[in-house]
Design a protein around this motif. Structure first.
Motif, short mmCIF file in Angstrom:
data_model
loop_
_atom_site.label_atom_id
_atom_site.label_comp_id
_atom_site.label_asym_id
_atom_site.label_seq_id
_atom_site.Cartn_x
_atom_site.Cartn_y
_atom_site.Cartn_z
N TYR A 30 46.42 50.60 44.98
CA TYR A 30 45.80 49.76 43.96
C TYR A 30 44.42 49.29 44.41
O TYR A 30 44.29 48.46 45.31
N ALA A 31 43.39 49.82 43.75
CA ALA A 31 42.03 49.34 44.02
C ALA A 31 41.91 47.90 43.56
O ALA A 31 42.47 47.52 42.52
N MET A 32 41.20 47.09 44.30
CA MET A 32 41.09 45.67 43.98
C MET A 32 40.09 45.47 42.84
O MET A 32 38.96 45.02 43.03
N THR A 33 40.54 45.86 41.64
CA THR A 33 39.78 45.66 40.41
C THR A 33 40.54 44.66 39.57
O THR A 33 40.88 43.59 40.07
N ASN A 34 40.83 44.95 38.31
CA ASN A 34 41.68 44.05 37.52
C ASN A 34 43.06 43.97 38.17
O ASN A 34 43.72 44.99 38.34
N PRO A 35 43.53 42.78 38.51
CA PRO A 35 44.77 42.66 39.28
C PRO A 35 46.04 42.63 38.44
O PRO A 35 47.14 42.57 38.99
N GLN A 36 45.91 42.70 37.10
CA GLN A 36 47.07 42.43 36.25
C GLN A 36 47.73 43.68 35.70
O GLN A 36 48.48 43.62 34.73
N HIS A 37 47.46 44.84 36.31
CA HIS A 37 48.00 46.10 35.80
C HIS A 37 49.03 46.72 36.73
O HIS A 37 49.18 47.95 36.77
N THR A 38 49.75 45.91 37.47
CA THR A 38 50.80 46.42 38.35
C THR A 38 51.97 46.93 37.52
O THR A 38 52.09 46.62 36.34
N PRO A 39 52.86 47.74 38.11
CA PRO A 39 53.98 48.32 37.34
C PRO A 39 54.85 47.23 36.71
O PRO A 39 55.20 46.25 37.36
N TRP A 40 55.25 47.46 35.48
CA TRP A 40 55.96 46.45 34.69
C TRP A 40 57.46 46.74 34.68
O TRP A 40 57.91 47.78 34.22
N GLN A 41 58.24 45.80 35.20
CA GLN A 41 59.70 45.84 35.15
C GLN A 41 60.28 47.15 35.69
O GLN A 41 61.16 47.76 35.07
N VAL A 42 59.81 47.55 36.85
CA VAL A 42 60.35 48.73 37.52
C VAL A 42 60.21 48.49 39.02
O VAL A 42 59.30 47.79 39.47
N ALA A 43 61.12 49.07 39.80
CA ALA A 43 61.01 48.93 41.26
C ALA A 43 59.69 49.53 41.73
O ALA A 43 59.35 50.65 41.36
N ASN A 44 58.95 48.80 42.55
CA ASN A 44 57.63 49.29 42.96
C ASN A 44 57.16 48.65 44.25
O ASN A 44 57.68 47.61 44.67
N GLN A 45 56.19 49.27 44.85
CA GLN A 45 55.45 48.72 45.98
C GLN A 45 53.98 48.89 45.67
O GLN A 45 53.52 49.99 45.33
N VAL A 46 53.21 47.81 45.74
CA VAL A 46 51.77 47.83 45.47
C VAL A 46 51.03 47.65 46.78
O VAL A 46 51.22 46.65 47.48
N LEU A 47 50.18 48.63 47.11
CA LEU A 47 49.39 48.61 48.34
C LEU A 47 47.91 48.58 47.96
O LEU A 47 47.44 49.46 47.25
N TYR A 48 47.20 47.57 48.42
CA TYR A 48 45.84 47.33 47.95
C TYR A 48 44.78 47.91 48.89
O TYR A 48 44.94 47.92 50.11
N PHE A 49 43.67 48.38 48.29
CA PHE A 49 42.51 48.81 49.08
C PHE A 49 41.22 48.37 48.39
O PHE A 49 41.19 48.17 47.18
N GLU A 50 40.19 48.20 49.18
CA GLU A 50 38.93 47.68 48.66
C GLU A 50 38.14 48.77 47.95
O GLU A 50 38.15 49.94 48.34
N VAL A 51 37.43 48.36 46.92
CA VAL A 51 36.50 49.26 46.22
C VAL A 51 35.22 49.35 47.06
O VAL A 51 34.71 48.32 47.52
N PRO A 52 34.67 50.55 47.28
CA PRO A 52 33.41 50.67 48.01
C PRO A 52 32.34 49.81 47.35
O PRO A 52 32.27 49.70 46.12
N SER A 53 31.49 49.20 48.17
CA SER A 53 30.51 48.22 47.66
C SER A 53 29.62 48.78 46.56
O SER A 53 29.31 48.09 45.59
N LYS A 54 29.24 50.05 46.68
CA LYS A 54 28.33 50.64 45.68
C LYS A 54 29.01 50.85 44.32
O LYS A 54 28.33 51.04 43.31
N LEU A 55 30.34 50.79 44.30
CA LEU A 55 31.08 51.03 43.06
C LEU A 55 31.67 49.75 42.46
O LEU A 55 32.33 49.80 41.42
N ARG A 56 31.41 48.63 43.08
CA ARG A 56 32.02 47.38 42.61
C ARG A 56 31.41 46.93 41.28
O ARG A 56 30.28 47.25 40.95
N THR A 57 32.19 46.17 40.54
CA THR A 57 31.80 45.76 39.20
C THR A 57 30.53 44.92 39.19
O THR A 57 30.26 44.17 40.14
N LYS A 58 29.78 45.05 38.10
CA LYS A 58 28.61 44.19 37.89
C LYS A 58 28.96 43.01 36.98
O LYS A 58 28.09 42.20 36.66
N ASN A 59 30.20 42.94 36.57
CA ASN A 59 30.67 41.84 35.75
C ASN A 59 30.78 40.59 36.62
O ASN A 59 31.61 40.52 37.54
#
Length: 408
Positions: free
Chosen positions: A301-330
């Motif tokens: 899981y890229a550290m972008t919008n955090p609210q899109h993790t798997p819904w109501q299913v067994a899961n493991q979420v592993l996070y990684f950083e977005v490269p600085s040049k690709l990070r949001t301008k928002n």
């Protein structure tokens, strides 16, 4: 808040203009709209990418496909085409419209489209007062006050119009006329992948539509090599444009990983993920397909919008950083930091796969065939064909497998 005004609305336009996964996460809200009023029709206005999953969402009665200029897309539409869309929407005489957005999107362009189409009863989130563009305005408090899952966000929105449902699961159905061909295709794919009885395997979806959400191929390869040593077979999926990228991963892994990128229809991808003991993927559409068919999923899981993790299913979420040049301008997203742990790593992928497969307790093989049962509501189910050489396999409903609360 607006429920009285919606009781007479039978012809609803549901606007979700982004990707496949976003459309799928809006399904429970659309279901709530349909359940609220008998005979209510839901038409989905979505992008080319979003429209690919619409035929498998039973709550969607009709789909209008259009790539709008205010959402990132490869298709460029001019102002005349946009005005023609507004005229088409006007001709359909919608009673009301719901604008589904993530909190980082501006709903006002879609609201203006509704205004041009003569749709005055519009429900949507907005950060600033939209006045007559969104007559039924819900002030958007995300992410400054709180962050909730995307499914819950949209359920709260339609709840303002009195729309409720007790069934908040994601669910996909493959049209009856295509089921046998899909079953045959996936059975043949698994056999040709060399997957044998009781042998562990998984699906890896390494591609993604945005570069900033792309987990490094080298780390995927490292994790898969470790899993292969444990006896796993790998089926690699992706779009046609990702075939070369996925093919390089396949070559690095040798003959135990099949490159199926670009080879599967959406129906076949749904069936493959349904059959798999586990899916490993970037945070993209197949993750939400896995949630809809009940397949455990490991998400890089890229550290972008955090609210899109798997819904109501067994899961493991592993996070990684977005490269600085690709990070949001928002600037709003820049000031908000979602989860960052556990961190993604090849070792973390291996551990997550091991844990989720042990939860499922079953390995489906290449000889498995997919059938459908009316008793299960036409959901995808595996069964063993006669003469396959398998024994001791209990048929079970993939769609209800591991419908745990999502792990955030």
């Amino acid at each position: 808040m607006f429920s009285e005004a919606w009781k007479s609305c039978k012809n609803i336009l549901c606007i979700r203009l982004d990707n496949m996964g976003d459309v799928l996460m809006s399904q429970p809200a659309i279901r709530a709209l349909k359940e609220g009023i008998q005979g209510r029709k839901a038409t989905l206005l979505t992008s080319g990418a979003g429209s690919s999953i619409a035929p498998f969402i039973p709550e969607v009665d009709e789909t209008i496909t259009f790539d709008v200029p205010w959402v990132k897309t490869n298709e460029i539409r001019g102002e005349q085409q946009l005005l023609a869309l507004a005229n088409e929407l006007r001709s359909r005489e919608f009673d009301a419209a719901v604008i589904f957005t993530v909190y980082s999107q501006n709903p006002l362009p879609a609201a203006m489209l509704c205004y041009l189409a003569g749709i005055r009863k519009v429900l949507g989130y907005c950060r600033e007062n939209p006045y007559q563009l969104i007559a039924q305005w819900v002030p958007d408090k995300e992410p400054l006050d709180y962050v909730i899952h995307e499914v819950e966000r949209q359920l709260r929105l339609v709840g303002m119009a009195g729309a409720k449902t007790s069934n908040t699961k994601l669910l996909l159905e493959i049209p009856k006329e295509g089921r046998q061909n899909v079953s045959d295709k996936i059975s043949d794919l698994l056999v040709s992948s060399g997957i044998r009885a009781d042998e562990p395997w998984l699906v890896l979806h390494a591609g993604v539509s945005e570069e900033k959400r792309l987990y490094p191929a080298s780390d995927y390869i490292s994790a898969c090599r470790s899993l292969i040593k444990q006896g796993y077979r790998i089926v690699l999926t992706g779009s046609g444009s990702e075939r070369d990228y996925v093919g390089e991963i396949s070559r690095q892994l040798g003959g135990v990983a099949m490159n199926a990128a670009g080879e599967l229809s959406i129906a076949e991808l749904i069936a493959l993920i349904a059959a798999a003991p586990v899916l490993v993927s970037n945070n993209t559409g197949p993750v939400h397909i896995a949630a809809a068919v009940g397949t455990p999923v490991v998400v890089l899981y890229a550290m972008t919008n955090p609210q899109h993790t798997p819904w109501q299913v067994a899961n493991q979420v592993l996070y990684f950083e977005v490269p600085s040049k690709l990070r949001t301008k928002n600037r709003l997203l820049q000031s908000f930091h979602g989860p960052s742990t556990p961190r993604a790593s090849p070792e973390g992928i291996v551990a997550a796969v091991t844990e989720l497969v042990s939860l499922s307790g079953k390995h489906l093989s290449g000889a498995t065939r997919l059938t459908w049962s009316a008793a299960a509501g036409n959901r995808v189910m595996p069964s063993i064909p006669s003469g396959s050489g398998f024994s001791g396999f209990d048929e079970y409903n993939i769609c209800s497998r591991h419908q745990h609360e999502n792990v955030k």
